[in-house]
Every structure is written in C-alpha cells, then in structure tokens.
Design an enzyme around this catalytic site. Structure first.
Site, PDB file in Angstrom:
ATOM      1  N   CYS A 215     -34.419 -12.224 -28.683  1.00 53.09           N
ATOM      2  CA  CYS A 215     -34.207 -10.870 -28.183  1.00 53.09           C
ATOM      3  C   CYS A 215     -34.374  -9.840 -29.293  1.00 53.09           C
ATOM      4  O   CYS A 215     -34.741  -8.686 -29.023  1.00 53.09           O
ATOM      5  CB  CYS A 215     -32.837 -10.721 -27.523  1.00 53.09           C
ATOM      6  SG  CYS A 215     -31.451 -11.094 -28.616  1.00 53.09           S
ATOM      7  N   HIS A 533     -26.569  -9.761 -28.776  1.00 52.80           N
ATOM      8  CA  HIS A 533     -27.735  -9.605 -27.914  1.00 52.80           C
ATOM      9  C   HIS A 533     -28.314  -8.197 -28.064  1.00 52.80           C
ATOM     10  O   HIS A 533     -27.579  -7.212 -28.118  1.00 52.80           O
ATOM     11  CB  HIS A 533     -27.320  -9.850 -26.461  1.00 52.80           C
ATOM     12  CG  HIS A 533     -28.473  -9.842 -25.524  1.00 52.80           C
ATOM     13  ND1 HIS A 533     -29.581 -10.646 -25.690  1.00 52.80           N
ATOM     14  CD2 HIS A 533     -28.714  -9.107 -24.412  1.00 52.80           C
ATOM     15  CE1 HIS A 533     -30.434 -10.418 -24.717  1.00 52.80           C
ATOM     16  NE2 HIS A 533     -29.939  -9.489 -23.922  1.00 52.80           N
TER      17      HIS A 533
END
Lengths: 586, 111
Positions: A215, A533
């Site tokens: 990510c 994240h």
C-alpha cells in the site's frame, strides 16, 4: 493611488514629507545616513549620532522611553507617547519644517504631524545597504550586496530568462506515426463511453491491487498518476517505452540496462488510463523498483515517502544517462521527475557574533516538515525548562491554534522561522574564522511545479531509544499561497518596514508563475510506525476520491479534511484550474 | 552629522537643571552602555514570538485596519490600540525570566 514595486504597494508620501523633500535638496537624508548603526546579531539598524550615544529626550531627559524620535531637520531627540506627553509633537508644532523624524531604535521615518510612518525610497535603500554590508564579507570598500552562493555564478542558472521559442503547430514524425498506429488504444469508443458516463468517474481512476504490504507504493502511485504535469508528460507520449527499450537494447544487451522506471511508469499510465476499471496489479513496476532499490526489496512494510524519493531518483538516474542537458541543480532540465518536483531552498546562516551571513542554495524535491511540539507538554527549548509550571499557560497563548490544532501553514511558518542553533551546533564563520553560535533561516528560492509536503510523523525519544508515530491531527488547506515562505518575503521581513526592492525580488518577478497552489492528492497513514496502512485521497473535477488499494470510492471533502495527512501534494494553480471542468463532456 | 545641520546644543542633564537622575534612568543607562539592553531586547523578542504574543498583536492590528480601512489608520492609532492589551497579556513566565536576567545584571554590575 499607491505605486507598486514588484507587486508590493508603496505608500504615497504625506504632505509634510513632500514639503521636507522639496526644501532640502536632492539628498535630504544624507546626514541621517551617516548615523545608521547596525548591531551585529540580528542586524538591526538604529540611528545614533555617535556610536556610543545613549538616546534621551531633549525635553524630559528620559532615556527609558519606549519611542524616541530624532528630528531629521535638527537632529534633536524627543520622546513620543501621544496620549501622555509627546515632546516630539511639541517640537514639530513649535518649528515648522521639523515634522519629519526618525525612530532611533528602528530607523523608520515618522511624521509627527500626521502621527504615522512615512517612507522614502532613498533612505530605505541606505538602511538596507548598511544592513547587508554588515552581513557579507567584503574585502573591498565597494559595499556590494552580492550574497555568497554555492551555485556557480552570482545568479542560479535556472533563473536566467529563458529564450522564447516560436510557436510551431505539432505534426507527428515518422516514429510517432508508427507508434500511433500499432500501440494506441482508443480513448473513447462506444463501450468505454457508456462505462464512463454511467459510473461518472473521471478518467484514470483505477484501483491498484495490494501485492503484499504494497500500500505504500500504491498510495504514492495514485498520487503520481494524477499529478497534472507528470500525467500530461506520460499521456502525451513524451517517454515512449517501446522506443526507449529499443534504444537501450541496442546500446547494451544486458538485462540491467533495460531497467527504466520511466518506461514502467509509462506502462502504468497506459494501463490506468485505458478505461478499464478492473483493479490493476503493478507487479512489473514493483519488480523494477526492487531492482533499483535493492535494499528495500522485500514484502515488508515500507515508508511511502522513502518510496517516493527512491522513485524520483530512479527516474532521474536512467534519463540522465541518455541526455546531455544542463545539469544545474534545481533547474529541472535533467528529467521529468525534477522538472515537476524540484524547487530550490535557500539557507541563510548568520554568525551571532559578527553578523556575517553565508547563503547556500540547495535543490529539493519535497519539503519535510516537523509537527509543532506538543502543547503543554515536553520538548521545547531548554531555557524554558526552569519555568515548567508556566509552560501550559505560555503555549496555549498561540492564537492560531485554538489550544491544540496544528496547521500546515503553522508548520511552514516554523520551517521558515529564524532558528537559533544550540551551542553544541556551532558553525564555522568565515569572517571570525572560528566556530560561532549561529542563526539559521530557511526560505524557498524557487517554487516547483508540484510541491510535496512530507509531515514528519515520527518522534524519536533518545531516552527510551525508540521511535514512535505522532498521530496528532494536522489541518491542511485546499488552496495554499506560498508567497510568505519565499526568500523574497523572508528577506523583506528581516529589514523591517522598507519599500526598497530586494535582491530576491527580481528573480521571483521574472518567474511569472504565481505563488498559489491547489491541493490534488493527500496520502494518509493510519496505524503504528511498524504496522499501518496508507490510503490516498485524490481531487478530480472538484470531487474527492478515496483510493484504498483496489477500492476507489467517492467521498465527501469533510472526510479528507479530517484525515491524518502524511504527504500532501499541491500543484501550481495555473496548471490546475482546468481540472475543475467536467472531463466527460470534452 | 557635524556639517550642514542646525543643531541645538545638547542639554547636559546633570548640569543644566540640577536634577538627580532617577534609579530607573541610572539602570537604563547602565544596561545600554554594557550592551545588556540589546541582548535583553533580543531575548524578549524571541520569547514573545514563541508564545504567540506577536501573532496575537498582529491579528489585533489587522482586524482594526480591516475595520477602519487601510488609509485611515496611523501608527499612533495602532500603538494606542494594542498597548494596554499587549502589556496585560505578556505571559508571567516571560516577565519572570526577564526580571531574573535584570537582577543578575544588577548584581554583577554591583549597583
């Protein structure tokens, strides 16, 4: 009514100043100029008849008044406190022609009759000259205002006026004809058109599959895919991957030479802007990047900012070898990555003992900002340690912050503030020839096309020997004016209220680009330093879209405003406003 | 400055009026002559910026100018406006620090 110098409004003189100037010949302030005294640390200009004079009011003999003015006509000094007693006003009323005075501690002209500050270009020029002569090493007596630069020549190469080229309408050449025929895909055909209009999503929105903790890469790629100048470059076929690979293959047959991150970017742009909405796996890109940044090649979580820098370097490296363009740093002539992101930072280091200032220019592709220190907590200057109990009260005084809200502007202000380097960080002073305590100030000499701000969200505690993430919210604007952080503005504020144009002004004016920027991408991070994240928010056609790996959803701008920004991407407004038009209708 | 300027004779304080200088005067002159006043001023400026006092005063001035109009405000107006508020809002910690510095100076100057 007011005239403009380099975009700054200069006030008109008051009638008393006009009369004074007309009565006192071509150089009405020449005697005053000899009394300008500059004190080395800080370089403040004061007016004293003799260098060691203690200024005191001629009427009441007090030296401890807060405002003392010297009459420019007769050099007598008086105090001025309009509500209590103003001996300066008394003086100006008693003798006509003696209305103009100068603040002895600030070297600023004042009209006692109008009760207001007045400005004279020549006087301001003399003050600025006195302050800059003090601040630079001059072996001759010429008192030049040239500042020391690390870039060769007195003016950075990239700021010399570019030669204009005549307009020629574009025609594809033979190579372009071929690639158009073979590898192009139609942007708008029946199937795609209906897809676009039904989902009403703008071009180029496509999810990126997470290939295993990637990510960090996906979030940056999404931002880059929608960086206007970068997008235009690749979609405009300015780096054709087929042509490039053909060329590279011909030069060196080895596998490594065919590694070109720009080619992989080109492939990515083609895939993402193809109109296909199914999530794309940037596996080839990841593999290429691993080859470039071998030390980071793993499926472990990485830092998005680190990836960003490494990517730009990768694009720069390959391209640099091909072209023999001018290598002046910060010009952006070397590769598209630098053309888009590279700006120039100016760093002034002033010796606190003699006032000598050394200036250096460094190119930068982004600006890393410190978050403001904890409100009411630890971590401010050591001199405040002894007053711990008062810290909470002192810190809560910040008016912009409503007790706790940090802003991007606040961070930029702190970035460009003059900072006293600690006594353990003494820098070598060329004039004193020893290490001295110094004052350092950063400012932006040249703005890039796209400004990337990186928020340092990690705190390292030397006591606990560990780093931790700082989750504190940072407010960021959708529109940002970078003018206050430019070198010209920062320099100007050092000299006080002057109307004299500065060394930095000309360059900025000739740039012709404005200082206004628009936000178009925000990379956010949630979670801890070692496990978290990344998500990117993109602004397209004035709508916000959340790009969370493979999932793209339209979101309300309030969600974006509330997000925890880690990297913010701003593009020059002149390159952005066309985006607000509905792309589907063209 | 010695040429071409009409300059009244500088009044000599002690001789002229036979007035004793106040303690405040004496201290002030000592501070200036030793250069300590300049250092204290720099320190004060730094502290007042750090705690946001300068920003607050700037905001007050801006608001006033916005209300009255740019061409209808003088320096004296602004000084009159922010002096009482400014004096009152200097944080105690800053006052304490400066007083301490002055005390130390006075002790070392053996006044």
């Amino acid at each position: 009514m007011s005239s403009k110098i380099n975009g700054h409004v200069s006030p008109q003189p008051c009638p008393h100043l006009l009369v004074f100037r007309s009565r006192n010949g071509p150089k009405p302030f020449r005697a005053l100029k000899d009394c300008i005294r500059v004190k080395p640390p800080g370089g403040r200009a004061a007016i004293r008849r003799e260098p060691t004079e203690v200024a005191r009011c001629g009427t009441c003999e007090e030296s401890s008044r807060s405002r003392l003015y010297a009459c420019v006509a007769c050099a007598a000094v008086f105090c001025h406190a309009p509500l209590l007693h103003s001996h300066a006003s008394d003086h100006s009323l008693s003798i006509p022609g003696h209305e103009i005075a100068v603040d002895v501690d600030r070297a600023e002209l004042f009209c006692c009759a109008c009760g207001d500050q007045v400005y004279d270009r020549d006087f301001d020029a003399a003050v600025v000259l006195a302050q800059t002569v003090n601040a630079t090493a001059t072996t001759s007596t010429s008192g030049s205002t040239a500042m020391q630069c690390s870039v060769a020549g007195s003016q950075p190469e990239n700021l010399r006026k570019r030669r204009r080229v005549d307009y020629r309408p574009w025609e594809p050449d033979s190579g372009e004809h071929i690639s158009r025929g073979n590898q192009s895909i139609p942007l708008l055909d029946a199937a795609n058109a209906s897809l676009v209009s039904s989902t009403q999503q703008p071009w180029g929105l496509r999810g990126l599959n997470n290939l295993g903790n990637t990510c960090f890469m996906n979030s940056i790629l999404q931002a880059l895919l929608h960086t206007p100048p970068l997008r235009n470059y690749f979609l405009g076929d300015r780096h054709n991957r087929y042509y490039c690979q053909q060329k590279n293959g011909a030069i060196n047959g080895t596998k490594n030479s065919r590694l070109c991150l720009a080619c992989d970017m080109d492939a990515l742009f083609s895939a993402v802007f193809s109109g296909d909405r199914t999530p794309y796996s940037p596996a080839k890109f990841l593999y290429s990047w691993w080859q470039h940044a071998a030390n980071l090649a793993s499926y472990e979580q990485q830092d998005a900012h680190e990836f960003f820098i490494s990517m730009l370097e990768g694009i720069h490296e390959k391209v640099e070898k091909d072209k023999r363009k001018s290598q002046s740093p910060g010009s952006g002539d070397c590769c598209i990555a630098h053309r888009v992101f590279s700006g120039i930072l100016r760093s002034d280091v002033m010796c606190m003992v003699c006032g000598f200032t050394s200036t250096t220019y460094d190119p930068c592709v982004d600006i890393s900002l410190d978050l403001e220190p904890n409100q009411g907590g630890s971590g401010k200057s050591s001199s405040a340690k002894s007053l711990n109990s008062f810290n909470v009260e002192a810190d809560c005084m910040r008016p912009n912050q409503n007790c706790g809200i940090s802003t991007l502007k606040g961070c930029l202000e702190r970035f460009t503030r003059a900072e006293k380097l600690g006594s353990d960080q003494k820098l070598f002073c060329q004039k004193c020839q020893v290490r001295q305590e110094s004052l350092k100030q950063m400012s932006i000499r040249k703005l890039p096309l796209v400004s990337c701000f990186h928020v340092k969200r990690f705190e390292h505690s030397s006591i606990r020997k560990m780093s931790r993430k700082v989750d504190r919210y940072l407010q960021f604007p959708f529109s940002l004016d970078m003018a206050p952080y430019l070198s010209s503005s920062i320099l100007r504020s050092r000299f006080g209220n002057r109307i004299f144009p500065f060394d930095g002004d000309e360059q900025d004016a000739s740039n012709d680009l404005s200082t206004e920027f628009e936000l178009f991408a925000v990379v956010t991070h949630s979670g801890r330093l070692d496990a978290g994240h990344y998500v990117t928010y993109l602004r397209l056609s004035n709508q916000w879209y959340k790009c969370d790996d493979a999932w793209i959803t339209q979101v309300n701008e309030s969600i974006v405003r509330a997000a925890q920004g880690y990297m913010m991407f701003y593009v020059q407004k002149v390159l952005y406003y066309k985006e607000s038009e509905n792309q589907g209708t063209s | 400055m010695k040429h071409s300027v009409n300059r009244p004779p500088t009044p000599d304080a002690a001789e002229d009026q036979g007035k004793e200088p106040t303690l405040q005067e004496i201290i002030n002159v000592k501070l200036i002559e030793s250069g300590e006043k300049e250092r204290l001023m720099e320190l004060l400026r730094e502290r007042l910026i750090d705690c946001g006092w300068k920003d607050e005063m700037k905001a007050l001035c801006r608001a006033h100018v916005k209300k009255k109009g740019r061409n209808n405000v003088t320096v004296d107006d602004l000084v009159h406006l922010i002096t009482p508020k400014g004096r009152a809002s200097v944080p105690d910690s800053v006052k304490a620090e400066l007083l301490q510095r002055i005390r130390m100076f006075l002790m070392s100057a053996a006044l």
